[in-house]
Design an enzyme around this catalytic site. Structure first.
Site, short mmCIF file in Angstrom:
data_model
loop_
_atom_site.label_atom_id
_atom_site.label_comp_id
_atom_site.label_asym_id
_atom_site.label_seq_id
_atom_site.Cartn_x
_atom_site.Cartn_y
_atom_site.Cartn_z
N PRO A 82 40.12 46.10 43.98
CA PRO A 82 41.16 45.11 43.68
C PRO A 82 42.56 45.69 43.82
O PRO A 82 42.84 46.78 43.31
CB PRO A 82 40.86 44.72 42.23
CG PRO A 82 40.08 45.87 41.67
CD PRO A 82 39.28 46.42 42.81
N SER A 111 42.63 41.23 42.02
CA SER A 111 43.50 41.70 40.96
C SER A 111 43.98 40.57 40.06
O SER A 111 44.11 39.41 40.49
CB SER A 111 44.72 42.39 41.58
OG SER A 111 45.70 42.70 40.61
N TYR A 134 43.92 42.97 33.78
CA TYR A 134 44.96 43.72 33.06
C TYR A 134 45.09 43.10 31.67
O TYR A 134 45.25 41.89 31.52
CB TYR A 134 46.30 43.64 33.79
CG TYR A 134 46.41 44.55 34.98
CD1 TYR A 134 46.16 45.91 34.87
CD2 TYR A 134 46.81 44.06 36.23
CE1 TYR A 134 46.28 46.76 35.95
CE2 TYR A 134 46.93 44.90 37.32
CZ TYR A 134 46.65 46.24 37.18
OH TYR A 134 46.78 47.08 38.26
N THR A 160 41.02 47.45 33.85
CA THR A 160 41.78 48.64 34.23
C THR A 160 42.31 49.31 32.96
O THR A 160 42.98 48.68 32.14
CB THR A 160 42.93 48.28 35.18
OG1 THR A 160 42.38 47.83 36.42
CG2 THR A 160 43.82 49.49 35.45
N LYS A 257 37.69 50.52 34.85
CA LYS A 257 38.32 51.11 36.04
C LYS A 257 39.43 52.07 35.59
O LYS A 257 40.40 51.66 34.94
CB LYS A 257 38.92 50.02 36.92
CG LYS A 257 39.59 50.54 38.19
CD LYS A 257 40.12 49.39 39.04
CE LYS A 257 40.75 49.88 40.32
NZ LYS A 257 42.02 50.61 40.08
#
Length: 385
Positions: A82, A111, A134, A160, A257
Site C-alpha cells: 500500500p 493506503s 493509519y 502501520t 506493518k
C-alpha cells in the site's frame, strides 16, 4: 535520452522513465527517504551481502510460484504494497494498480491515504485486497474507515505501526512537496516543463484523499507534507492494546506493518495477528535502522510457523524475492518497484513492472533448481559476512 516503456527491463529503468515524466517535487517524493537515506540504500544493498547456492538436474519444466497470504492464494510471491497519493503520479492512480494486480493474480494494498474510494476499488477488482490503516486521533474517522473497508469487500487489514511521527524527509523540504501540490513559482516552472502530467492533474477529476476528505481538510484541500500529516493527525499514544482492539474490531485477517524486532514479532503473535510486514517504511522513517532482509532470518527463526512473514522493501530483482523466501519469508511486497512504473505509464507500466518481476522469479527458480516456493530453504543461502 528519452526512454520507452518497452525498453524498461528492470526497476531502475522504470525509475528513469518516471523521472522524465514527473515534475521534480513529485518524483523526489517517490524516490526520497529520511535524513541521509542510508537505510533506503541499505534496503536493497542488504540482498547483495547474501549469495544463492543453486542445485542442478532438478527437472524444472513446471514451476509453481504461488503462495497463500492471509488466506488469499496469490499467483506470485510478490504483491503491491500500500502506498499513498497515487493519482499524483498518474491520473488513474489506484485504479491502474488494481487492474494490473488482478491481471497478475496478486494482492493489491490500498493506503488510508488513497486517492480513489474504497468502494470504487472494491467494485473495480476481484483481486485480493489489503487495506492499510493509519490510526488517527479522530476515532470517528478510524471507525468509518473500518466500516467502509468491510463494505467494499477488503480481504485483510494492515495496521502501520512505524509512523508514530513523521520521518525527516529532506528531499521534500528542499522541493516543497505537499499534498495537494502547493503552487509556487518554483513548482509551476516544474509543472510547465512536464505538460503531460500538468494537463492530467489540473483538468481531470480534482485530487483528494478519498477516505479522509469528509473528516479532515489536510491533504485534500489544505496542503500539507506527509511528514507533517503523520506528526499532527495520527495518534502518538497508539499502543499494543490499541492494536489488539483494532484486530478484534476488524474481525478478519490482520497484519502489523512496520515490525522490525523479534520482540515485536512475538507480541504480534500474542495479540493474534495473522501476519507481520517486516518493513522500515522504505527508509522514510528512522534512518540508520536495519534493512528488512537483515532481519527476516532471525524473525523467522523466532516466530516462523506461528505467523506469516512478509518482507516489505528494497525489492528490485527476482533474486531478492527468492533470497527473502529462502530466509523464511512467506511472501514479499514492494512500493517503489511499481510506483515508478505507474508514474511512467499508468496501468501498462504497472503491468510491465509485474511482468518483469514474474519473469525473473520464474527464470531464477529454474536456475536455482526449485519448482515450488516451499523448496526454497536457508541451505541455499550463504552470507558473506
Amino acid at each position: 535520452m528519452f526512454r520507452r516503456l518497452a525498453n524498461c527491463h528492470n526497476v531502475d529503468e522504470l525509475r528513469l522513465l518516471a523521472k522524465q515524466r514527473l515534475p521534480g517535487p513529485i518524483f523526489h517524493y517517490i524516490d526520497g527517504a529520511a535524513d541521509d537515506e542510508v537505510t533506503y540504500r541499505r534496503n536493497t544493498a542488504a540482498f547483495e551481502d547474501c549469495d544463492l547456492v543453486p542445485n542442478v538436474l532438478a527437472g524444472v519444466d513446471d514451476v509453481d510460484m504461488s503462495v497463500t497470504v492471509m488466506g488469499q492464494k496469490l499467483d506470485m510471491p510478490l504483491f503491491c504494497s500500500p502506498t499513498a497519493l497515487q493519482r499524483l503520479f498518474h491520473h488513474d492512480g489506484e485504479r491502474a494498480v488494481a487492474r494490473a494486480a488482478q491481471k497478475f493474480g496478486t494482492l493489491f494494498g490500498v493506503s488510508s491515504l488513497t486517492t480513489v474510494s474504497l468502494a470504487e476499488i472494491g467494485a473495480l477488482t476481484r483481486a485480493p485486497k489489503l487495506f492499510q490503516f493509519y490510526f488517527h486521533k479522530d476515532r470517528g474517522l478510524n471507525d468509518a474507515m473500518i466500516e467502509r473497508a468491510k463494505a467494499a469487500g477488503f480481504d485483510a487489514m494492515a495496521l502501520t505501526v512505524d509512523t508514530i511521527t513523521g520521518g525527516n524527509r529532506e528531499r521534500d523540504l528542499h522541493t516543497g512537496f505537499t499534498s495537494p501540490p502547493r503552487l509556487t513559482l518554483k513548482s509551476l516552472a516544474s509543472f510547465m516543463v512536464h505538460p503531460g502530467w500538468a494537463l492530467n492533474y489540473f483538468f481531470r477529476e480534482a485530487f483528494e484523499l478519498a477516505e479522509l476528505k469528509s473528516h479532515v481538510q489536510e491533504g485534500s484541500n489544505v496542503s500539507v507534507s506527509v511528514g507533517d500529516y503523520f506528526s499532527t493527525m495520527l495518534d502518538q499514544s497508539m499502543n499494543w492494546q490499541d492494536a489488539a482492539d483494532l484486530r478484534a474490531k476488524w474481525g478478519g485477517p490482520f497484519c502489523l506493518k512496520g515490525v522490525m524486532s523479534v520482540a515485536d514479532a512475538r507480541r504480534a503473535v500474542e495479540i493474534g495477528a495473522s501476519a507481520i510486514m517486516i518493513s522500515n517504511h522504505g527508509g522514510r522513517q528512522l534512518d540508520g535502522s536495519r534493512a528488512p532482509f537483515d532481519q527476516v532470518a532471525e524473525i523467522a527463526d523466532a516466530v516462523g510457523g506461528d505467523i506469516e512473514i512478509i518482507l516489505d522493501g528494497g525489492i528490485r530483482r527476482g533474486t531478492h524475492v527468492l533470497k527473502a523466501l529462502a530466509a523464511g519469508a512467506t511472501a514479499c511486497s514492494g512500493g517503489r518497484m511499481y510506483l515508478y512504473a505507474l508514474a511512467a505509464a499508468g496501468q501498462k507500466g504497472v503491468e510491465k513492472a509485474l511482468q518483469n518481476m514474474r519473469s525473473e522469479i520464474e527464470r531464477d527458480m529454474k536456475l536455482l533448481g526449485v519448482t515450488r516456493i516451499e523448496e526454497l530453504t536457508g541451505d541455499m543461502l550463504r552470507y558473506r559476512s
